[in-house]
Design a protein around this motif. Structure first.
Motif, short mmCIF file in Angstrom:
data_model
loop_
_atom_site.label_atom_id
_atom_site.label_comp_id
_atom_site.label_asym_id
_atom_site.label_seq_id
_atom_site.Cartn_x
_atom_site.Cartn_y
_atom_site.Cartn_z
N SER A 183 5.67 9.32 1.64
CA SER A 183 6.54 8.83 2.70
C SER A 183 7.72 8.05 2.13
N THR A 184 8.91 8.36 2.59
CA THR A 184 10.13 7.66 2.14
C THR A 184 10.67 6.70 3.19
N ASN A 185 9.96 6.63 4.33
CA ASN A 185 10.47 5.80 5.42
C ASN A 185 9.32 5.10 6.14
N PRO A 186 8.54 4.27 5.42
CA PRO A 186 7.44 3.58 6.09
C PRO A 186 7.95 2.51 7.06
N PRO A 193 -2.22 15.40 3.55
CA PRO A 193 -2.77 16.17 2.43
C PRO A 193 -2.28 15.64 1.09
N GLY A 194 -3.17 15.70 0.10
CA GLY A 194 -2.84 15.25 -1.24
C GLY A 194 -4.08 14.81 -1.99
N VAL A 195 -3.86 14.45 -3.25
CA VAL A 195 -4.93 13.92 -4.11
C VAL A 195 -4.71 12.42 -4.27
N TYR A 196 -5.72 11.64 -3.93
CA TYR A 196 -5.64 10.19 -3.94
C TYR A 196 -6.58 9.65 -5.02
N THR A 197 -6.01 9.00 -6.02
CA THR A 197 -6.81 8.44 -7.10
C THR A 197 -7.21 7.02 -6.73
N ASN A 198 -8.50 6.81 -6.51
CA ASN A 198 -8.99 5.50 -6.11
C ASN A 198 -9.05 4.57 -7.31
N ALA A 199 -8.25 3.53 -7.31
CA ALA A 199 -8.29 2.55 -8.40
C ALA A 199 -9.53 1.66 -8.31
N HIS A 200 -10.14 1.63 -7.14
CA HIS A 200 -11.40 0.91 -6.95
C HIS A 200 -12.07 1.49 -5.71
N GLU A 201 -13.28 1.02 -5.42
CA GLU A 201 -14.04 1.55 -4.30
C GLU A 201 -13.41 1.18 -2.96
N LEU A 202 -13.37 2.15 -2.04
CA LEU A 202 -12.94 1.89 -0.67
C LEU A 202 -14.16 1.46 0.14
N PRO A 232 3.70 10.67 11.42
CA PRO A 232 3.75 11.12 10.03
C PRO A 232 5.07 10.81 9.34
N GLN A 233 6.15 10.75 10.10
CA GLN A 233 7.47 10.49 9.53
C GLN A 233 7.66 9.03 9.13
N THR A 234 6.85 8.12 9.68
CA THR A 234 6.98 6.70 9.37
C THR A 234 5.71 6.15 8.72
N ALA A 235 4.99 7.01 8.01
CA ALA A 235 3.67 6.66 7.48
C ALA A 235 3.74 5.59 6.39
N MET A 236 2.65 4.83 6.25
CA MET A 236 2.49 3.92 5.12
C MET A 236 2.30 4.72 3.85
N ASN A 237 2.57 4.08 2.71
CA ASN A 237 2.42 4.75 1.41
C ASN A 237 1.03 4.61 0.81
N ASP A 238 0.30 3.57 1.19
CA ASP A 238 -0.90 3.19 0.45
C ASP A 238 -2.12 3.17 1.37
N LEU A 239 -3.17 3.95 1.02
CA LEU A 239 -4.37 4.02 1.84
C LEU A 239 -5.11 2.70 1.92
N PHE A 240 -5.26 2.00 0.79
CA PHE A 240 -6.00 0.75 0.79
C PHE A 240 -5.27 -0.31 1.63
N PRO A 242 -3.14 2.92 18.37
CA PRO A 242 -4.46 3.47 18.08
C PRO A 242 -4.51 4.34 16.84
N THR A 243 -3.35 4.77 16.32
CA THR A 243 -3.33 5.66 15.16
C THR A 243 -2.32 5.16 14.13
N LEU A 244 -2.74 5.19 12.87
CA LEU A 244 -1.91 4.75 11.76
C LEU A 244 -1.91 5.87 10.72
N TYR A 245 -0.73 6.26 10.24
CA TYR A 245 -0.62 7.38 9.31
C TYR A 245 -0.39 6.88 7.88
N VAL A 246 -0.94 7.66 6.94
CA VAL A 246 -0.78 7.35 5.51
C VAL A 246 -0.30 8.61 4.79
#
Length: 245
Positions: free
Chosen positions: A15-18, A49-58, A25-33, A7-11
């Protein structure tokens, strides 16, 4: 092989161990899209937490909840690439069960020819909650909602500040409501600079249909037209409107 998500997916871009199913949080994906693309209906995507630069619209067209992990909207920031003249909004929300929560949308631009509504966010359906929307723009003729535009759904418990609009016949430098509900929001310090042409213009908020309730509209400015709330239909209830010029 069949892969089943919980039910929950972390980004977390750091993350160095997806590791599938990315459930901690310890096994999170690297990419929001990429996370959104694999998330099924009723999955919650929690963003570190962090700043995410959107390369295109989500574009959120499934019943997925995307939220900042800490609950503080200032901890997770979506923004456009710096120094690039690209016209797109940051997020579109388009499903009744979709939720966007606990983050900041910084920047975003709509232009007359590329969407017209919602510089940072367009809500067609679903719920946007506990957001900070700032420094977004609706530019050129008939471009509405410098910060947020709604044709349905709900914007609640959010702040829309320091957004701009320019040129003719815009609606809502901060928020343009043509359906849905805007409630318990702060719309402040937005600024328009334009020639109104032959049509009506709205300053901080334009309500064409839908509902604007329990909102504070303060400190917004315009060079022409209405600086506070322009109601062209729908309902405006129990709002505090002051010091708009």
């Amino acid at each position: 092989n069949i892969r089943v998500f919980g039910p929950t997916l972390y980004v977390d871009p750091a993350s160095t161990n997806p590791v599938f199913p990315y459930a901690t949080p310890q096994t999170a994906m690297n990419d929001l899209f990429a996370a959104y693309e694999v998330a099924l209906d009723r999955v919650t995507v929690k963003i570190a937490p962090g700043v995410y630069t959107n390369a295109h619209e989500l574009q959120i067209y499934r019943n997925v909840r995307i939220e900042g992990q800490t609950g503080n909207p200032e901890d997770v920031v979506f923004c456009r690439p710096g120094g690039e003249k690209k016209y797109w909004r940051l997020v579109t929300l388009s499903k009744p069960g979709a939720v966007l929560a606990n983050l900041t949308l910084h920047g975003g631009v709509v232009y007359e020819t590329n969407g017209r509504m919602g510089g940072a966010l367009l809500v067609e359906s679903g719920t946007a909650s506990n957001l900070v929307v700032r420094n977004a723009t609706a530019h050129h003729y008939n471009a509405h909602g410098g910060g947020v535009a709604l044709t349905g759904g709900r914007l609640t418990r959010s702040a829309v500040t320091n957004c701009t609009s320019a040129l003719h016949e815009f609606g809502g430098t901060g928020v343009f409501c043509d359906g849905g509900t805007v409630d318990n929001c702060l719309i402040a310090y937005n600024k328009s600079s334009h020639d109104s042409g032959d049509g009506p213009v709205g300053g901080a908020v334009t309500v064409r249909s839908g509902l604007c309730v329990n909102c504070t509209v303060v400190g917004n400015t315009t060079s022409d037209g209405c600086a506070g709330i322009l109601s062209q239909g729908g309902k405006v209830c129990n709002c505090l409107v002051l010091d708009n010029t």
